[in-house]
Enzyme design. Structure first.
Site, PDB file in Angstrom:
ATOM      1  CE1 TYR A 156      -3.495   2.695   0.662  1.00  0.00           C
ATOM      2  CE2 TYR A 156      -2.508   3.393   2.338  1.00  0.00           C
ATOM      3  CZ  TYR A 156      -3.300   3.590   1.344  1.00  0.00           C
ATOM      4  OH  TYR A 156      -4.088   4.634   1.578  1.00  0.00           O
ATOM      5  CE  LYS A 160      -3.366   5.922  -1.457  1.00  0.00           C
ATOM      6  NZ  LYS A 160      -4.254   6.676  -2.515  1.00  0.00           N
TER       7      LYS A 160
END
Ligand SMILES: NC(=O)c1ccc[n+]([C@@H]2O[C@H](COP(=O)([O-])OP(=O)(O)OC[C@H]3O[C@@H](n4cnc5c(N)ncnc54)[C@H](OP(=O)(O)O)[C@@H]3O)[C@@H](O)[C@H]2O)c1
Length: 310
Positions: A156, A160
């Site tokens: 994740y 990002k």
């Protein structure tokens, strides 16, 4: 006067849904909102909330848009009757939690596809017209996980971080085109995000060794505590989008909370990364033997907060 045409991805729940409602119900009645959803079968809660918020007729329209599919993005663009999008909000995103080795086959690709390639696809569809017209605003839902690494969120965070590089690079280029890119950097927000994680949270933990599993339990306790103490309501976060949207000269980054900024500063202040790794390890695994912390040569930075973001 023409209304500001806004198109938002990922409006079935959470930040996207609340931002769509906030703009469509704005007392100025100056926004036309295209709330897009991967699956139009999930638009019920959005319309229910729009009715109870009293969104005026014509202020809100839903379109199917799956960021994994360029044709779906192009079809949504073609259905914008005004023929232009003034504000594009790239919000669709998905999380992936757990030890790296426990992620199911395809889960990593899926998260990168939605969060990174999906954002690129959406930008590719809408940016050329903004450049041609010499105006446009792009708001991207960023995360503190895109500014600092968080244990058990490696993929994740990778996605990002990639979004940070994508937006920063575009921001440098786009100034002379009159197009502005802003990241709305969110800490933990009370949404369906944790319920919609890719796969089983933590994956099949049998794939991880006992020590990692133990640390994962520790992480989960810490994460729950952070959510209890620091999670924001999406309504609060949508106001930050409004600030960026209304700024005469928008900045690249807006933060929904300042709580985690000292950790982000620590990361930059010691370019070796030692201080950040030690501080984050201590924050997350406070109840564990901190081997990394012991190995770090520098003492903890004064003022480093005791907690890490989700
Ligand atoms: N909640 C947090 O703590 C937090 C913190 C920092 C950043 N963020 C970011 O905030 C953004 C919004 O998340 P949220 O917190 O509002 O969670 P959420 O309620 O789970 O919303 C995520 C939205 O993205 C949509 N989506 C997922 N895959 C998609 C796809 N392939 N195409 C189009 N839409 C897709 C989801 O649709 P479906 O319902 O169809 O899956 C949902 O509408 C994400 O980018 C997330 O990374 C969240």
């Amino acid at each position: 006067m023409d209304r500001t045409v806004v198109l938002i991805t990922g409006c079935s729940s959470g930040i996207g849904l609340h931002l769509a409602l906030r703009l469509a119900s704005d007392p100025s009645r100056s926004f036309k909102v295209y709330a897009t959803l991967r699956d139009l079968g999930t638009q019920g809660p959005l319309w229910e909330a729009a009715r109870s918020r009293g969104c005026p007729p014509g202020s809100l329209e839903t379109l199917q848009l799956d960021v994994r599919d360029a044709d779906s993005v192009a079809a949504a663009r073609a259905r914008v009757t005004e023929g232009r999008v003034d504000v594009l909000v790239c919000n669709a995103g998905r999380g992936l939690l757990g030890p790296l080795e426990a992620h199911a086959a395809g889960a990593v690709e899926s998260v990168l596809d939605v969060n990174v390639a999906g954002t690129v696809r959406t930008l590719q569809a809408f940016l050329p017209d903004m450049k041609r017209r010499g105006s446009g605003r792009i708001l991207v839902t960023g995360s503190m996980g895109g500014l600092m690494g968080l244990p058990f969120n490696a993929v994740y965070c990778a996605s990002k971080f990639a979004v940070e590089g994508l937006c920063e690079s575009l921001a440098v280029l786009l100034t002379p085109f009159g197009v502005h890119v802003s990241l709305i950097e969110c800490g933990p927000v009370r949404t369906a995000f944790l319920e919609k994680l890719e796969g089983v949270p933590g994956g099949v933990l049998d794939g991880a060794d006992a020590k990692t599993r133990h640390l994962f339990s520790s992480y989960r306790r810490h994460s729950e505590q952070i959510f209890r103490e620091a999670a924001q309501d999406p309504e609060e976060v949508t106001e930050v989008f409004l600030t960026a949207l209304r700024a005469p000269r928008p900045a690249l980054r807006y933060f929904s909370t300042e709580r985690f900024l000292p950790l982000a500063h620590l990361r930059l202040a010691d370019s070796s990364g030692r201080s950040y790794v030690a501080a984050m390890h201590r924050a997350v695994f406070a109840d564990q033997p901190a081997e990394e912390a012991a190995a770090a040569t520098r003492p903890p930075a004064p003022g480093a907060p005791p907690a890490a973001p989700q």
